[in-house]
Design an enzyme around this catalytic site. Structure first.
Site, PDB file in Angstrom:
ATOM      1  N   ASP A 174      47.303  27.794 -22.087  1.00 28.24           N
ATOM      2  CA  ASP A 174      47.504  26.337 -22.026  1.00 28.24           C
ATOM      3  C   ASP A 174      48.067  25.998 -20.651  1.00 28.24           C
ATOM      4  O   ASP A 174      48.542  26.877 -19.918  1.00 28.24           O
ATOM      5  CB  ASP A 174      48.482  25.878 -23.130  1.00 28.24           C
ATOM      6  CG  ASP A 174      48.238  24.424 -23.533  1.00 28.24           C
ATOM      7  OD1 ASP A 174      47.823  24.177 -24.666  1.00 28.24           O
ATOM      8  OD2 ASP A 174      48.455  23.533 -22.685  1.00 28.24           O
ATOM      9  N   TYR A 211      33.196  11.665 -21.924  1.00 28.16           N
ATOM     10  CA  TYR A 211      33.625  12.631 -22.947  1.00 28.16           C
ATOM     11  C   TYR A 211      32.411  13.029 -23.800  1.00 28.16           C
ATOM     12  O   TYR A 211      32.179  14.210 -24.072  1.00 28.16           O
ATOM     13  CB  TYR A 211      34.711  11.976 -23.809  1.00 28.16           C
ATOM     14  CG  TYR A 211      35.273  12.841 -24.926  1.00 28.16           C
ATOM     15  CD1 TYR A 211      36.271  13.773 -24.675  1.00 28.16           C
ATOM     16  CD2 TYR A 211      34.814  12.701 -26.243  1.00 28.16           C
ATOM     17  CE1 TYR A 211      36.800  14.548 -25.707  1.00 28.16           C
ATOM     18  CE2 TYR A 211      35.339  13.463 -27.271  1.00 28.16           C
ATOM     19  CZ  TYR A 211      36.333  14.384 -26.998  1.00 28.16           C
ATOM     20  OH  TYR A 211      36.850  15.149 -28.023  1.00 28.16           O
TER      21      TYR A 211
HETATM   22  P1  NAP Z   1      45.666  17.944 -27.874  1.00 25.71           P
HETATM   23  O1  NAP Z   1      46.680  17.941 -28.933  1.00 25.71           O
HETATM   24  O2  NAP Z   1      45.794  17.043 -26.694  1.00 25.71           O
HETATM   25  O3  NAP Z   1      45.493  19.460 -27.385  1.00 25.71           O
HETATM   26  C1  NAP Z   1      44.758  19.804 -26.253  1.00 25.71           C
HETATM   27  C2  NAP Z   1      45.433  20.980 -25.592  1.00 25.71           C
HETATM   28  O4  NAP Z   1      44.606  21.417 -24.493  1.00 25.71           O
HETATM   29  C3  NAP Z   1      46.796  20.606 -24.993  1.00 25.71           C
HETATM   30  O5  NAP Z   1      47.734  21.609 -25.256  1.00 25.71           O
HETATM   31  C4  NAP Z   1      46.496  20.505 -23.520  1.00 25.71           C
HETATM   32  O6  NAP Z   1      47.593  20.785 -22.684  1.00 25.71           O
HETATM   33  C5  NAP Z   1      45.443  21.586 -23.359  1.00 25.71           C
HETATM   34  N1  NAP Z   1      44.693  21.418 -22.126  1.00 25.71           N
HETATM   35  C6  NAP Z   1      44.218  20.271 -21.595  1.00 25.71           C
HETATM   36  N2  NAP Z   1      43.616  20.531 -20.423  1.00 25.71           N
HETATM   37  C7  NAP Z   1      43.717  21.852 -20.210  1.00 25.71           C
HETATM   38  C8  NAP Z   1      43.308  22.713 -19.177  1.00 25.71           C
HETATM   39  N3  NAP Z   1      42.671  22.252 -18.093  1.00 25.71           N
HETATM   40  N4  NAP Z   1      43.569  24.039 -19.275  1.00 25.71           N
HETATM   41  C9  NAP Z   1      44.226  24.516 -20.345  1.00 25.71           C
HETATM   42  N5  NAP Z   1      44.654  23.756 -21.370  1.00 25.71           N
HETATM   43  C10 NAP Z   1      44.410  22.444 -21.289  1.00 25.71           C
HETATM   44  O7  NAP Z   1      44.240  17.588 -28.484  1.00 25.71           O
HETATM   45  P2  NAP Z   1      43.392  18.138 -29.720  1.00 25.71           P
HETATM   46  O8  NAP Z   1      42.976  16.955 -30.488  1.00 25.71           O
HETATM   47  O9  NAP Z   1      44.037  19.284 -30.402  1.00 25.71           O
HETATM   48  O10 NAP Z   1      42.112  18.630 -28.918  1.00 25.71           O
HETATM   49  C11 NAP Z   1      41.676  19.973 -28.848  1.00 25.71           C
HETATM   50  C12 NAP Z   1      40.190  19.967 -28.615  1.00 25.71           C
HETATM   51  O11 NAP Z   1      39.564  19.355 -29.746  1.00 25.71           O
HETATM   52  C13 NAP Z   1      39.715  19.160 -27.401  1.00 25.71           C
HETATM   53  O12 NAP Z   1      38.686  19.859 -26.744  1.00 25.71           O
HETATM   54  C14 NAP Z   1      39.176  17.873 -28.010  1.00 25.71           C
HETATM   55  O13 NAP Z   1      38.185  17.276 -27.202  1.00 25.71           O
HETATM   56  C15 NAP Z   1      38.619  18.405 -29.312  1.00 25.71           C
HETATM   57  N6  NAP Z   1      38.428  17.406 -30.367  1.00 25.71           N
HETATM   58  C16 NAP Z   1      39.488  16.688 -30.848  1.00 25.71           C
HETATM   59  C17 NAP Z   1      39.259  15.766 -31.858  1.00 25.71           C
HETATM   60  C18 NAP Z   1      40.367  14.924 -32.442  1.00 25.71           C
HETATM   61  O14 NAP Z   1      40.068  13.970 -33.181  1.00 25.71           O
HETATM   62  N7  NAP Z   1      41.615  15.228 -32.191  1.00 25.71           N
HETATM   63  C19 NAP Z   1      37.974  15.578 -32.370  1.00 25.71           C
HETATM   64  C20 NAP Z   1      36.925  16.342 -31.852  1.00 25.71           C
HETATM   65  C21 NAP Z   1      37.174  17.262 -30.847  1.00 25.71           C
HETATM   66  P3  NAP Z   1      48.539  19.574 -22.160  1.00 25.71           P
HETATM   67  O15 NAP Z   1      49.016  18.870 -23.395  1.00 25.71           O
HETATM   68  O16 NAP Z   1      49.582  20.285 -21.385  1.00 25.71           O
HETATM   69  O17 NAP Z   1      47.654  18.699 -21.324  1.00 25.71           O
END
Ligand code: NAP
Length: 257
Positions: free
Chosen positions: A41, A161
């Site tokens: 991360d 996105y």
């Molecule tokens: P989240 O809580 O924001 O978690 C994302 C994590 O990825 C955070 O810990 C973030 O770190 C880390 N990250 C961001 N940029 C990074 C990088 N360049 N290198 C390494 N780590 C990085 O969001 P989430 O909802 O769990 O999302 C996880 C994945 O699921 C994403 O790919 C998102 O597009 C996908 N997704 C989410 C949803 C939804 O409804 N939540 C739906 C479909 C897909 P920081 O916090 O330090 O930036």
């Protein structure tokens, strides 16, 4: 940690973006199933907190600070995981960002580059380093994080996105065909609306989403990170041994409407 049924006993799993949301829940689920877990991360605090949660439950984990959009850091990450744990059996390439919300025309070049770099190039860089190790050890499983936005349009002001996630699905399918004979399965996961910090950050959009969730999603509610983690664990396990190049939807029925 109550050791569940050990679907990943003896395996080594890498989860990017493991400091928050779906990544953290998945890291906990992989550990619960018996895997040793490496968490990558941007944030050391968040990543180390996930490690602590796993250790408190008697699991094994390490954290490696990594920006998945940086080729040198990704190569170092994979090397470190193999050096510490001796292999890399399962990879969940999950890290991603939503970027600034705008239409395709209003989007800045900087936002385009940031979103594509993290969401799409990041997954390519991870696979580029993971696959050679998996080929050497004659097998492995990769799950790439896409989204329902990788299958259809319709999320307001998220065109870049959406493009990045369509790219993830395409890359996953192409790579799955290329490395199937090497014993490597590569699938994508496509969650719908999941309650995580990513969704909650934009308070106005989040409250609008909550107000319309019952009509938007047949299940009538948001999904939980644990529900996505469960699907990722299954895809990564030997139970899914004939599942390859698949984009698995976990969305409470959203895309079937
Ligand atoms: P989240 O809580 O924001 O978690 C994302 C994590 O990825 C955070 O810990 C973030 O770190 C880390 N990250 C961001 N940029 C990074 C990088 N360049 N290198 C390494 N780590 C990085 O969001 P989430 O909802 O769990 O999302 C996880 C994945 O699921 C994403 O790919 C998102 O597009 C996908 N997704 C989410 C949803 C939804 O409804 N939540 C739906 C479909 C897909 P920081 O916090 O330090 O930036």
């Amino acid at each position: 940690m109550s050791k569940s049924i050990g679907r990943l006993e003896g395996k080594v799993a890498l989860i990017t973006g493991g400091g928050s949301g779906i990544g953290r829940s998945s890291a906990l689920a992989f550990a619960r199933e018996g895997a040793k877990v490496a968490i990558a991360d941007l944030s050391p605090e968040a990543g180390e907190d996930t490690v602590k949660l796993i250790q408190q439950a008697n699991g094994e984990a390490i954290f490696v600070k990594t920006n998945v959009a940086n080729a040198t850091e990704v190569r170092a990450l994979i090397k470190k995981v193999v050096a510490v744990y001796g292999s890399i059996d399962c990879a969940f390439n999950n890290a991603g960002i939503e970027g600034n919300k705008s239409s395709a025309v209003a989007c800045s070049e900087q936002n385009w580059e940031r979103v594509i770099d993290v969401n799409l190039k990041g997954i390519w860089l991870c696979m580029k380093s993971q696959i050679p190790y998996m080929r050497e050890q004659r097998g492995g499983s990769i799950v790439n994080m896409a989204s329902v936005a990788g299958l259809r349009s319709g999320l307001p002001r998220l065109s870049i996105y959406t493009a990045s996630k369509h790219g993830v699905v395409g890359l996953t399918k192409a790579a799955a065909v290329e490395y199937a004979r090497a014993g490597i399965r590569i699938n994508a996961i496509c969650p719908g609306f999941i309650q995580t910090p990513m969704l909650e950050r934009d308070e106005e959009t989040f409250s609008q989403l909550k107000a319309s969730i019952e009509t938007l999603v047949p299940a009538g509610r948001l999904g939980t990170p644990e529900e996505v983690a469960e699907a990722v664990v299954w895809l990564s396990s030997d139970a899914a041994s004939f599942v390859n190049g698949h984009a698995m939807v976990v969305d409470g029925g959203y895309t079937t409407r």
